[in-house]
Write an enzyme that holds these catalytic residues in place. Structure first.
Site: not given
Length: 424
Positions: A38, A196, A255, A357, A388
């Protein structure tokens, strides 16, 4: 031209939403509002939609969770991920004025009665319930939603279910049957938020809008496909949740498999959701059972000489059960047994507490036949789609080194989204 078309499309969307906003109210409920998903994803995304005028005018947001918190606490947790500019602070204040938070249990109707009362105070409204929750509470939560919180009259209700959708085939089927008994199919949205991502969506355009790739996008032209997902941090106190699922269920089977299907599927008849889904399913049905010899599992340990969290291993997380063997790293080789991909390894790898990352798709093409240059000079071409961070598409290819000889040098045709599209 592309920017103008994008603006026109957004203008039409905003106009439609303004018309939508003249009718019923809309209430978006985040169940699990105090959680990690969230604060990092849902509240920032709702803010961006609100900021850009992409929600109907009479839209309200209600957070619901077990934690005894105030809306101000939710706000402070989410703010670091919302990327609010100084010029947007007034708009941000308006956003939080239409937000509220209610604390209540997931297994008793009392809390849901409070939630329903708060929703009804917004008037006759459509209701969206976003389940940012572990699957272990889906059943009790949806039973309470059905009993207490459904919309009335001609207003609609939608239930949004996040991954992981169960933790194995049996629990997934059980959950599907449970939801199907409570809600109509058009009321249920099962989502994987990774779809997305801009570069995940871009796979469709790269594959099916570029003629240059069509002749080589198969086992004759491609040697391997590597899909990677790397995180530089560990569980950070979320080990109790993570240990129930592990890295395979948390990242790979949703994913990374979604990305694999987009890379491997045949061209669908249209860009419609059903047409794309049908082609994805064909790919999944063609994947051979994974052999244990083609899997590497691991669990991160602490580095005594590291700094901060680097010193903590997975088992040092107090929320992780003692002696847990749950993997935090996996590499697996999948084979798609069909005419296009027979013999091409799809290597999926993902893990926590790694060196960087990064999420990317690396498509390596086969060696040049009849190489006429000195041995070892010519490298394989690679198409890399970086999901990313810093979205990019680049093609690694060979060019001549400047000078008198035919020396070969590897270089890149690089499309970095940050520089090309001025994205943040």
């Amino acid at each position: 031209m592309a920017d103008r078309e994008k603006l026109d499309a957004l203008s039409l969307l905003r106009e439609g939403l303004r018309y939508e906003g003249t009718g019923a109210s809309h209430v978006f409920v985040i169940l699990g509002a105090s959680g990690d998903l969230a604060k990092k994803k849902i509240y920032p995304t709702l803010w961006w939609l609100y900021r850009d005028g992409l929600v109907p005018e009479k839209t309200y947001f209600i957070g619901y969770a077990r934690s005894k918190m105030l809306m101000e606490d939710i706000r402070q947790k989410a703010l670091p991920f919302m990327k609010v500019k100084d010029s947007e602070k007034q708009k941000m204040e308006e956003f939080f004025k239409v937000n509220e938070y209610i604390a209540g249990s997931y297994d008793k109707p009392d809390g849901f009665a409070k939630l329903n009362k708060a929703i009804e105070e917004k008037g006759s409204c459509n209701r969206i319930f976003y389940l940012a929750l572990p699957p272990s509470v889906y059943e009790t939560v949806t039973l309470n939603l059905k009993a207490v919180c459904m919309s009335k009259g001609d207003k609609w209700t939608r239930i949004v279910v996040e991954k992981p959708f169960g933790k194995d085939l049996e629990s997934s089927n059980q959950l599907s049957n449970h939801l199907g008994a409570l809600f109509k199919e058009e009321e249920i949205y099962r989502i994987d938020h990774y779809l997305g991502k801009e570069m995940v969506q871009n796979l469709m355009v790269l594959r099916f809008a570029n003629k240059i790739f069509s002749p080589v996008w198969n086992r004759d032209g491609i040697a391997s496909v590597v899909i990677s997902f790397k995180e530089p941090f560990g569980t950070q106190g979320r080990g109790g949740y993570f240990d129930e699922f592990g890295i395979i269920r948390d990242v790979m089977q949703n994913h990374l498999l979604q990305i694999l299907t987009l890379v491997a599927m045949e061209k669908p008849p249209s860009t419609g959701a059903e047409d794309i889904r049908n082609e994805k399913v064909k790919v999944l049905k063609s994947i051979s059972q994974v052999e244990l010899d083609n899997v590497v599992l691991g669990q991160y340990v602490g580095n005594p000489e590291g700094q901060g969290d680097e010193k903590q291993g997975y088992l040092d997380d107090p929320t992780v059960p003692k002696g847990s063997a749950t993997p935090t790293f996996v590499t697996a080789v999948l084979m798609v047994k069909n005419e296009r991909w027979e013999g091409v390894p799809f290597i999926l790898r993902c893990g926590k507490a790694l060196n960087e990352r990064k999420a990317e798709v690396r498509i390596q093409f086969k060696d040049v036949a009849g190489d006429i240059f000195p041995a070892g000079e010519v490298k394989r071409n690679e198409l890399v789609i970086r999901v990313q961070p810093d979205e990019a598409v680049y093609l690694k290819m060979m060019t001549k080194s400047p000078g008198m000889t035919f020396g070969c040098e590897e270089t890149e045709l690089d499309l970095s989204y940050k520089s090309r599209y001025k994205v943040e």
